[in-house]
Write a protein that holds these residues in place. Structure first.
Motif, PDB file in Angstrom:
ATOM      1  N   LYS A  15       0.844  -1.193   0.000  1.00  0.00           N
ATOM      2  CA  LYS A  15       0.000   0.000   0.000  1.00  0.00           C
ATOM      3  C   LYS A  15       0.884   1.250   0.000  1.00  0.00           C
ATOM      4  N   LEU A  16       0.578   2.184  -0.894  1.00  0.00           N
ATOM      5  CA  LEU A  16       1.320   3.435  -0.970  1.00  0.00           C
ATOM      6  C   LEU A  16       0.735   4.424   0.026  1.00  0.00           C
ATOM      7  N   LYS A  17       1.615   5.187   0.689  1.00  0.00           N
ATOM      8  CA  LYS A  17       1.184   6.036   1.794  1.00  0.00           C
ATOM      9  C   LYS A  17       1.056   7.511   1.434  1.00  0.00           C
ATOM     10  N   THR A  18       1.803   7.979   0.456  1.00  0.00           N
ATOM     11  CA  THR A  18       1.758   9.405   0.128  1.00  0.00           C
ATOM     12  C   THR A  18       1.115   9.621  -1.231  1.00  0.00           C
ATOM     13  N   GLN A  19       0.567  10.810  -1.413  1.00  0.00           N
ATOM     14  CA  GLN A  19      -0.060  11.136  -2.689  1.00  0.00           C
ATOM     15  C   GLN A  19       0.966  11.115  -3.813  1.00  0.00           C
ATOM     16  N   LYS A  20       2.189  11.563  -3.527  1.00  0.00           N
ATOM     17  CA  LYS A  20       3.247  11.557  -4.544  1.00  0.00           C
ATOM     18  C   LYS A  20       3.518  10.132  -5.023  1.00  0.00           C
ATOM     19  N   SER A  21       3.622   9.194  -4.102  1.00  0.00           N
ATOM     20  CA  SER A  21       3.856   7.793  -4.461  1.00  0.00           C
ATOM     21  C   SER A  21       2.683   7.230  -5.247  1.00  0.00           C
ATOM     22  N   ILE A  22       1.479   7.585  -4.836  1.00  0.00           N
ATOM     23  CA  ILE A  22       0.287   7.117  -5.553  1.00  0.00           C
ATOM     24  C   ILE A  22       0.301   7.661  -6.977  1.00  0.00           C
ATOM     25  N   ASP A  23       0.672   8.938  -7.146  1.00  0.00           N
ATOM     26  CA  ASP A  23       0.725   9.546  -8.475  1.00  0.00           C
ATOM     27  C   ASP A  23       1.750   8.857  -9.369  1.00  0.00           C
ATOM     28  N   VAL A  24       2.901   8.485  -8.789  1.00  0.00           N
ATOM     29  CA  VAL A  24       3.985   7.852  -9.541  1.00  0.00           C
ATOM     30  C   VAL A  24       3.710   6.365  -9.753  1.00  0.00           C
ATOM     31  N   GLY A  25       3.045   5.741  -8.786  1.00  0.00           N
ATOM     32  CA  GLY A  25       2.744   4.315  -8.883  1.00  0.00           C
ATOM     33  C   GLY A  25       3.752   3.427  -8.184  1.00  0.00           C
ATOM     34  N   TYR A  26       4.746   4.031  -7.550  1.00  0.00           N
ATOM     35  CA  TYR A  26       5.795   3.287  -6.846  1.00  0.00           C
ATOM     36  C   TYR A  26       6.108   3.978  -5.527  1.00  0.00           C
TER      37      TYR A  26
END
Length: 53
Positions: A10-21
């Motif tokens: 599970k991704l925790k930050t919006q930046k990680s969610i946007d990047v996908g990693y």
């Protein structure tokens, strides 16, 4: 998508969610992508080599 495209965590930050990693998987994926690009050849290189395809 809220899961890492590489490891599925599970991704925790919006930046990680946007990047996908996540940050660690992003670095690992970038290194693999760079290595892959290094070993690729272009169509022009094939044509110049004279190898029949």
């Amino acid at each position: 998508m809220d899961a890492c495209n590489r490891c599925g965590k599970k991704l925790k930050t919006q930046k990680s969610i946007d990047v996908g990693y996540g940050p660690i998987c992003k670095k690992k994926q970038a290194a693999e992508d760079a290595e892959f690009e290094e070993i690729q050849i272009t169509l022009e290189e094939v044509v110049e080599s004279g190898v029949a395809v």
